[in-house]
Each structure stands twice: as structure tokens, then as C-alpha cells.
Motif scaffolding. Structure first.
Motif: not given
Length: 124
Positions: A70-79
Motif C-alpha cells: 500500500i505504501r509503495r503504491w500510494f507513494a507520490t515519489i516512488p522509492e
């Protein structure tokens, strides 16, 4: 030239006039509000899917994996580059849509590497 039968509709809608206080025409505002409505509907579908996924979680490990996804998909700037390139597939995976077996394998292999280098920092 507007056909006579449509003249009253055009006059009432005034789609080509600039709306006072804005720089948009009425037609542009209608299209924008329709797009916003579609986004809200999509978010509602995603929210229901998230609730279903949360209800299906039985272990802490599953909870951590789901939270990470979920965190990875909603990240505005991909990690990482993988998340940037495959953002659509990550959303499909969360949304319950079918994604290819090859993507599932690549995501499964990428997950521990991602968590190792991009895990959220714990407050001290």
C-alpha cells in the motif's frame, strides 16, 4: 452556426462563456468535475478493496507485506525504479485485477530487496 433546435440548449448551458471568477468555460468545468467524480469512484473501489484485504490478513507478516505494498503504491515519489516503472501493475495487484504471473514473480523477488533498502524509519 447552431441549429435552431439546439439554440435554447446552447443558450441555457452557455458552455462557451467564461464562468465569472474563473478562467474556465462552463464546459471545461463540467469535464473537470466529471473527471473528479470518476476519481472519487475509483478511490471508493480501492477503499473497499483495501478493507477486504485488511479483513483477510491473519498474521503480522501478511500485515507488513500489505502495508508495504500500500505504501509503495500510494507513494507520490516512488522509492525505487521498479515501483516507478510498475506503478500501474502495483495498483492492479492491490485492486484485485489480474496481473501476469511474470509480474507477480518479479514483485515477489523485489519485495525483500525493497523492504531492506526502503523500509520506513522507526522513530527512536
Amino acid at each position: 452556426m447552431v441549429p435552431p433546435s439546439h439554440e435554447s440548449v446552447v443558450r441555457v448551458l452557455r458552455y462557451d462563456e467564461i464562468v465569472p471568477g474563473t478562467s474556465q468555460t462552463a464546459l471545461n468545468q463540467m469535464v473537470a468535475s466529471e473527471a473528479l467524480l470518476e476519481e472519487f469512484e475509483a478511490l471508493e473501489i480501492i477503499e473497499k478493496r483495501m478493507e477486504a484485504l485488511q479483513a483477510a490478513v491473519t498474521t503480522q507478516q501478511e500485515q507488513r507485506r500489505l502495508n508495504s505494498l500500500i505504501r509503495r503504491w500510494f507513494a507520490t515519489i516512488p522509492e525505487c525504479r521498479f515501483d516507478k516503472v510498475h506503478k500501474k501493475q502495483l495498483g492492479m495487484l492491490l485492486g484485485g485485477s489480474s496481473v501476469g504471473v511474470w509480474f507477480r514473480v518479479r514483485e515477489w523477488l523485489h519485495r525483500p530487496i525493497h523492504d531492506l533498502f526502503h523500509a520506513p524509519k522507526k522513530p527512536h
